[in-house]
Write a protein that holds these residues in place. Structure first.
Motif, PDB file in Angstrom:
ATOM      1  N   MET B 214      49.741  29.596  33.390  1.00 54.67           N
ATOM      2  CA  MET B 214      48.424  30.230  33.278  1.00 54.67           C
ATOM      3  C   MET B 214      48.382  31.135  32.052  1.00 54.67           C
ATOM      4  SD  MET B 214      46.468  32.532  36.038  1.00 54.67           S
ATOM      5  CE  MET B 214      45.774  31.407  37.212  1.00 54.67           C
ATOM      6  N   GLU B 218      42.888  32.532  30.719  1.00 60.37           N
ATOM      7  CA  GLU B 218      42.564  31.982  32.031  1.00 60.37           C
ATOM      8  C   GLU B 218      42.689  33.065  33.100  1.00 60.37           C
ATOM      9  OE1 GLU B 218      44.551  28.347  33.294  1.00 60.37           O
ATOM     10  OE2 GLU B 218      44.598  27.815  31.183  1.00 60.37           O
ATOM     11  N   ALA B 219      43.776  33.763  32.955  1.00 57.52           N
ATOM     12  CA  ALA B 219      44.009  34.813  33.942  1.00 57.52           C
ATOM     13  C   ALA B 219      42.888  35.835  33.925  1.00 57.52           C
ATOM     14  CB  ALA B 219      45.335  35.495  33.651  1.00 57.52           C
ATOM     15  N   ARG B 222      39.835  34.341  35.432  1.00 52.40           N
ATOM     16  CA  ARG B 222      40.015  34.290  36.888  1.00 52.40           C
ATOM     17  C   ARG B 222      39.825  35.683  37.498  1.00 52.40           C
ATOM     18  NH1 ARG B 222      39.623  32.414  41.390  1.00 52.40           N
ATOM     19  NH2 ARG B 222      41.248  32.628  42.937  1.00 52.40           N
ATOM     20  N   ARG B 223      40.395  36.624  36.793  1.00 53.65           N
ATOM     21  CA  ARG B 223      40.295  37.989  37.290  1.00 53.65           C
ATOM     22  C   ARG B 223      38.841  38.447  37.322  1.00 53.65           C
ATOM     23  NH1 ARG B 223      41.617  41.975  33.842  1.00 53.65           N
ATOM     24  NH2 ARG B 223      41.402  44.055  34.722  1.00 53.65           N
ATOM     25  N   GLU B 225      36.293  36.583  37.552  1.00 49.77           N
ATOM     26  CA  GLU B 225      35.598  35.890  38.644  1.00 49.77           C
ATOM     27  C   GLU B 225      35.841  36.603  39.965  1.00 49.77           C
ATOM     28  OE1 GLU B 225      36.984  31.916  38.728  1.00 49.77           O
ATOM     29  OE2 GLU B 225      35.786  31.294  37.016  1.00 49.77           O
ATOM     30  N   LEU B 226      37.092  36.861  40.162  1.00 45.30           N
ATOM     31  CA  LEU B 226      37.450  37.528  41.416  1.00 45.30           C
ATOM     32  C   LEU B 226      36.737  38.870  41.532  1.00 45.30           C
ATOM     33  CD1 LEU B 226      41.223  36.793  41.729  1.00 45.30           C
ATOM     34  CD2 LEU B 226      39.421  36.063  43.275  1.00 45.30           C
TER      35      LEU B 226
END
Lengths: 614, 756
Positions: B214, B218-219, B222-223, B225-226
């Motif tokens: 990852m 991306e991380a 993703r973060r 998004e979370l």
């Protein structure tokens, strides 16, 4: 350690030079250092270590390094291995800890929390003693280290007013400062025009939130001075000599013309204490709950405000007592006298602990530093003197043109002195010789009360024309201990503090010149102790009861008979003594004989080695 | 001997007879012998009896026996013991005995030692006891190290082998876990077959690879998004919470209605898409309906309803409330009509017409909508009735119209909701606004406020009303003039000529100097101070003047005081004498102080006691003094006092009195293991309380000696525990943690000396 740390404002301002009429923005720029982090230090140290490797640069020794250098090689290797292991250990994320091990503590910070030196280990010790000493050492080391570590939680730093080149900070006017600083700080400079009942004595509460002013002609008011909320205002219809807050802001004492009165914060009279008459000055010892008063009849009296009893009344026999201050470190009361001496008093001794000759003229004012190291006095001889009060030695002597009538020391060691209507503030009077004040301000009347506000950069001045609140950058302690004196505490917190403080109240018997004396073993001889006991009890418990002959009838209590009986008893006693003495003598004699016999026996016995004797 | 044969025979017979006779004779002889023997024995017995011996004679076997047992050996003679030698002799001769045995026997004969007597019972018991004790001592001594260790340890924790509380690290849990059930076993088999990590690493290689794969972006994405999801969730939750708190009935009614409608819509859709789900929903609804019908809720039969019923005649509100209850009941007990249920109903109806469905007992709204009585409505207003009609699913013919109406209603509801929303927002704004307003006004009115406050402060509401009014007027009228106040005049002391004379002359001199700040200090400190320093050391009477008049730095003050010091002068009570003393201070102050100091020193000095009695041993009387020899003889010498604390401080008198009150709280005698004061004092130098220490330190300092867990049984330490301890100690190769360096060193030394 304080549990709560609020941001406390500090001033570090550069003031405009006098020829500049306007204050530019750049002059008021706040210089604030970024809070130091331990890893930064680590980085620095590493760099320094590199430098040292290159052959230059002095590095500050940290504790761990010092330890390492002290320990033998084996241990070092072990330690290294351990550290390597630690480094090998990875987190779940797969990354290694960039700052392995515990954070290092700078040496100077450790030094700050040191309590006495370690004692040298004697060569042979009982195993129990050895373990006990080792454990206590370990505990005190831990306490020291932890305290040093938690010092990180006191991040605020105090700053001072800094002038431009060729500019005196003492020429900066209060208005300039008030305009330059932020609004809330600027609002702390104000003036209360109370020209009718002056001059005013003032007192700030221990937290610095509340102000008490007492006019000479009876006007007493207490104010939450930051919000300018007037809590109460009364006229006691008598002359007021001094005022003082008691342990909290809910009560204060007023020394009036004749008696001492206690009022609450609503202005309701709680007590009139007739035992304390003609009080001129007062001091409150917050940890002992003692109100010490000095009267014009030369009495120094202590009132325990927690139980409302007079602890002791000492006749100082030195005339009118109108100069008084306390040593905050050991709760000793300092009194200044017209003959130029300063005397130190505790409630446990009827005579002065120490008497110092400080001035040629009368002593006009006194102040003792927070740590109990320095005492500043001013006298009629227009001198201002600084003493090391631990050694009773004079350190510095200054000549003030008009002499100082009032003195006050701030938490950070700024000295304010009032001469007439001028209030001067000095920096560092004890270490460096001062030639001019740090700040000066003219108020509208003769100064009568002078007090620095705790935890604020504010100096309160009570004078003929009312009250003036001055801004003195760098005066107050920026970090406060919320468990001790919390300026932001709520009513509930105050109540809890009160209960706790009462539980932790120090008894007046424990007041002594050296507060650590309690931790010492009493080395007094038996006689001294016995004397003390006799003094405390009022009689000698070991004294022999005097024989009083019983009255007998039938002429047997005639003088001759009585005398005879007395003689009989006396003789019996004497015989006892003699018998005892004889017995002792016999015993010692026997012992001596035994010894001699043994000796002779030893001599008579022939040893195998005797043949080698010459 | 006569004839051969017969003779022989005869002879034989004779022989036989003879033999028999012989035998008889023999037997007879023997019998005689025995008889003799017996007689003899009897005689002996008699004789011995005569002698009075109590000893019982040894019994002797006397029966005739063909075979004599070798074990019952009797000695030959009377009262003779069997000798070993007698026995051995036989053995010596017989060849059956092997030579080796023979030798042994010979040796035995040669050795003269006698076998020791067995020990007495007491002695043997003692020996046994000793042995048992030794054994037990060895056994017990195994515990010695543990006991000493426990005695010396800082803290003991019981029970001994308790699991550490708190969350365990994941690794430990994973590694410490064992397969127990067959299911788990299967799972483990699967895992091991798929090369999944079972024990040590927490992450599988694949997972680690994915972690590594990852990228940062991306991380981050993703973060984000979370984060967003979390934020949305929190908003939603907050909204729900807020809505739940709304108390308005109307709002809830509207809301409920909207929800119901929504639900119906969804349900209809569900019928088409997911009939099974719909059926389930329907069942649920049916169940709810059944429950409602069973209960007495909303039936206007409760206490409240009865009380309302009484009021209903007069009170419009009560009537309406009851109406509402009934309506609610009706709503809840109403059959849900949807296409699905309709279908089902139809089907049901078709399948078994005889079986009446249970809803026949209900008031059927669709059929008798015109009759309010049949619907269980007590008294519905016409408008209400209409509305209820609208609510009820209408026949198909009126559908369009209803839809329109419903739409209208929906609009109304929406409007209502919007209205609510708008109002809430408005309220929020209002809440925020005043704060700002206040701040703004504060900023604007800052100085004005201050002025007002000052005015307020200067206003007295206390007793002194008249004066206060005057003051107010004065405050209002005069801005700068403070000298005009009538009361102030008396306070400032006007300097009279006498006062000026009383004050030291330097005061007058210095006043102009202070007015010109940059001018050099006029008064130089007397130079005597530095000169005298060198000679100060040994002098007893130090000139205090020198100490007092130390080098004084002159401070220049930029502002000159315009007012004289009236602080001291304003004290009217200050007596004239004090004033004069103050004025002339410095003249005899030093001398006074020195005198005082000397007096104190003398008082503290130990006094010599003179015990001479004039007239004893010599002539006494007026004009006669006891001889100097005698005086010397009877003078009690006292040890010189310790040096005073203020010995080297000329300007200080330190009291030498002991603080007895403090000593009551001090430790009076050195406690046991300490050898000197310094050790003890350093051990107690660190305070224990929370005021001076951090929490952790306090915990450590006030640690209890023994820690037990509440509610647990503390078992005694078992042998296994001991063995484990020893094994762990040996395995670690570590020495006792309580062993200090000294011990180790000593041990090393011992080893060393052994080598030597």
């Amino acid at each position: 350690m304080s549990s709560r740390h609020k941001h406390h404002q500090t001033y570090t301002t550069k003031m405009a030079s006098p020829d500049e009429s306007t204050v530019s923005v750049s002059h008021v720029g706040k210089k604030k250092k970024a809070p130091s982090r331990y890893w930064q230090e680590l980085q620095k140290e590493k760099d320094e270590a590199k430098d040292a490797g290159a052959g230059e640069g002095n590095k500050e020794p940290t504790t761990e390094e010092a330890e390492e250098s002290n320990t033998p090689k084996q241990k070092k290797r072990k330690f290294k291995e351990k550290r390597d292991q630690n480094q090998d250990k990875k987190c779940i994320s797969g990354k290694s800890d960039p700052f392995p091990g515990k954070a290092r503590i700078p040496e100077d910070r450790l030094q700050k929390f040191k309590r006495k030196e370690k004692i040298k280990k004697p060569p042979h010790q009982h195993y129990k003693l050895r373990t006990m000493i080792a454990r206590s050492e370990e505990a005190s080391e831990m306490a020291q280290k932890q305290a040093a570590r938690f010092d990180l939680l006191l991040p605020e730093e105090a700053g001072f007013l800094e002038g431009d080149e060729g500019e005196d900070t003492c020429l900066v006017s209060q208005e300039d400062i008030a305009n330059a600083v932020d609004i809330t700080s600027g609002a702390k400079h104000f003036h209360l025009k109370l020209s009718q009942f002056g001059p005013y004595r003032i007192d700030y509460s221990k937290t610095g939130r509340h102000l008490l002013i007492g006019g000479r002609k009876g006007h007493v008011a207490c104010i939450d001075w930051q919000s300018k909320h007037l809590m109460c205002e009364i006229n006691v219809m008598e002359s007021v000599n001094d005022i003082k807050w008691l342990h909290s802001e809910s009560m204060y004492a007023v020394a009036q013309k004749k008696w001492l009165y206690v009022y609450d914060s609503n202005g309701i009279e709680l007590h009139c204490i007739r035992k304390f008459n003609d009080v001129l000055r007062m001091q409150f010892l917050p940890y002992h709950f003692l109100l010490a008063t000095a009267s014009s009849t030369s009495f120094l009296q202590y009132l325990d405000v927690s139980v409302g009893k007079e602890v002791v009344a000492i006749n100082t026999k030195t005339g009118r007592l109108d100069v008084m201050c306390q040593n905050p470190q050991n709760a000793i009361i300092h009194l200044g006298h017209p003959n130029g001496t300063v005397t130190l008093w505790s409630p446990n001794q009827k005579e002065a602990l120490v008497k110092m000759l400080c001035h040629q003229g009368a002593v006009r004012s006194l102040a003792v530093e927070k740590n109990g190291t320095y005492m500043v006095t001013s006298g009629m001889d227009k001198k201002l003197k600084v003493y090391d009060i631990r050694a009773f030695k004079p350190l510095k002597s200054y000549f003030l043109p008009a002499g100082a009538s009032c003195l006050s020391l701030s938490q950070r060691g700024l000295l304010s002195a009032a001469t007439g209507d001028i209030v001067q503030v000095y920096r560092d009077v004890w270490s460096t010789p001062v030639t001019k004040p740090y700040m000066a301000h003219r108020v509208r009347g003769t100064v009568w009360g002078l007090h620095f506000c705790p935890f604020e950069d504010v100096l309160g001045v009570g004078h003929q024309d009312g009250f003036t609140s001055m801004l003195v950058p760098g005066a107050g302690e920026p970090n406060f201990d919320a468990l001790d004196a919390n300026p932001f505490r709520s009513a509930k917190q105050r109540q809890e503090w009160e209960v706790k403080a009462l539980l932790e109240k120090i008894q007046p018997e424990l007041i002594s010149l050296d507060p650590t004396e309690l931790g010492h073993v009493d080395r007094a001889t038996f006689e001294q102790k016995h004397e003390d006991r006799v003094k405390a009890l009022g009689f000698d418990p070991l004294a022999k009861v005097k024989f009083i002959p019983k009255f007998k009838k039938k002429g047997r209590s005639s003088a001759g008979h009585v005398e005879k009986r007395k003689k009989q008893v006396a003789h019996e006693d004497q015989r006892d003594i003699i018998r005892k003495a004889m017995e002792d003598k016999r015993k010692t004699e026997e012992e001596r004989k035994n010894k001699e016999q043994k000796k002779t026996l030893m001599l008579s016995q022939k040893s195998a080695l005797d043949r080698f004797k010459k | 001997m006569e004839s051969e044969d017969p003779e022989m025979e005869r002879e034989d017979a004779e022989n036989e007879r003879e033999d028999a006779e012989n035998e008889r004779e023999d037997a007879e002889n023997e019998r005689e012998d025995e008889e003799d023997e017996r007689r003899r024995l009897k005689l002996v017995e008699a004789i011995t009896a005569l002698r009075g011996g109590r000893k019982k004679p040894l019994g002797e076997r006397s029966e005739a026996a063909v075979r004599v047992s070798e074990f019952a050996v009797t000695a030959e003679g009377e009262r003779q013991k069997v000798q070993l030698s007698d026995l051995i002799e036989g053995a010596q001769q017989s060849p059956a005995v092997p030579t080796q045995t023979r030798k042994q026997l010979q040796n035995l004969r040669r050795s003269q030692k006698t076998v020791e007597q067995p020990l007495s019972r007491q002695e043997s018991e003692r020996v046994q006891r000793d042995l048992a004790f030794q054994k037990a001592a060895v056994h017990v001594s195994r515990w010695k190290s543990v006991v000493t260790q426990n005695r010396r340890s800082e803290q003991l924790v019981f029970p001994l082998n308790q699991e550490p509380s708190g969350p365990k690290p994941l690794e430990k849990v994973v590694t410490g876990w064992r397969v127990q059930t067959p299911l788990e076993q299967e799972v483990f088999n699967l895992l091991s077959a798929n090369k999944q990590p079972i024990h040590n690493p927490v992450l599988s290689p694949a997972e680690e690879a994915s972690l590594r794969a990852m990228s940062l972006e991306e991380a981050q994405i993703r973060r984000a998004e979370l984060q967003k999801a979390r934020a949305l969730q929190s908003y939603y939750e907050a909204k729900a919470r807020r809505e739940r708190k709304i108390k308005s009935k109307k709002y809830h009614r509207v809301q409920n209605k909207a929800r119901r409608k929504e639900f119906l819509k969804q349900f209809d859709q569900m019928v088409k898409t997911d009939p099974n789900g719909a059926l389930e929903e329907l069942n649920k609804m049916e169940l709810a309906r059944m429950k409602e019908r069973m209960s007495l809720k909303h039936q206007n039969s409760g206490k409240w309803a009865r009380s309302k019923a009484i009021m209903a005649k007069y009170d419009e509100g009560a009537r309406r409330a009851m109406q509402q209850q009934l309506e609610l009941n009706k709503d809840l007990t109403q059959k849900v009509r949807s296409s699905l249920s309709n279908q089902e109903e139809q089907e049901d109806g078709a399948s078994d017409p005889e079986l009446l469905p249970d809803f026949v007992n209900d008031a059927e709204p669709g059929q008798v909508s015109s009759n309010p009585w049949m619907r269980g409505e007590l008294s519905a207003e016409p408008a209400d009735a209409q509305r209820s009609e609208q609510e009820v699913a209408a026949p198909a013919a009126e559908k369009e119209q209803h839809e329109e109406e419903e739409e209208k209603e929906a609009d109304e509801e929406q409007a209502l909701l919007r209205d609510f929303e708008g109002r809430r927002k408005l309220r929020q704004k209002e809440e925020e606004a005043p704060g700002q307003d206040v701040e703004d006004s504060d900023e604007e009115e800052g100085p004005a406020d201050q002025d007002q406050e000052e005015e307020g402060l200067s206003e007295f509401r206390s007793l002194f009303r008249g004066v206060a009014e005057g003051l107010k007027e004065a405050a209002a009228a005069s801005t700068a003039g403070c000298s005009s106040a009538p009361l102030e005049g008396g306070l400032i002391r006007i300097r009279t000529v006498e006062d000026a004379e009383l004050l030291p002359p330097e005061d007058v001199e210095l006043l102009p100097c202070s007015e010109s700040p940059p001018s050099a200090p006029q008064e130089e400190a007397p130079p005597t101070g530095q000169k005298a320093r060198g000679s100060k050391k040994r002098k007893r009477n130090i000139e205090l003047k020198e100490v007092l008049t130390k080098d004084a730095k002159t401070v220049t003050v930029p502002l000159a005081p315009t007012l004289t010091d009236t602080a001291d002068g304003s004290d009217e009570e200050l007596d004239q004498r004090g004033l004069i003393m103050e004025a002339f201070a410095g003249d005899d102050v030093i001398a006074d102080f020195l005198r005082d100091k000397r007096k104190q020193e003398d008082a503290a000095k130990p006094k010599v006691v003179d015990l001479t009695l004039p007239g004893w041993g010599e002539w006494g009387g007026q004009g006669l003094k006891p001889s100097s020899r005698k005086r010397r003889r009877f003078r009690v010498k006292v040890a010189p006092a310790e040096p005073r604390k203020d010995q080297r401080l000329p300007g200080v008198i330190i009291s030498e009195q002991r603080n007895g009150s403090l000593s009551a709280h001090q430790v009076s005698a050195l406690p046991f293991p300490y050898e000197n004061h310094a050790q003890f004092e350093s051990a107690v130098r660190t305070p224990l309380g929370r005021t001076w220490n951090t929490e952790r330190t306090v915990k450590k300092l006030t640690m209890p000696k023994v820690l037990t867990q509440l509610g647990t049984i503390i078992q005694p330490m078992t042998e296994e525990e001991l063995a484990r301890k020893k094994a762990s100690a040996a395995g670690a190769g570590k020495e006792d943690p309580h062993k200090t360096k000294d011990q180790k060193r000593r041990a090393r030394k011992g080893r060393h000396s052994q080598k030597i």
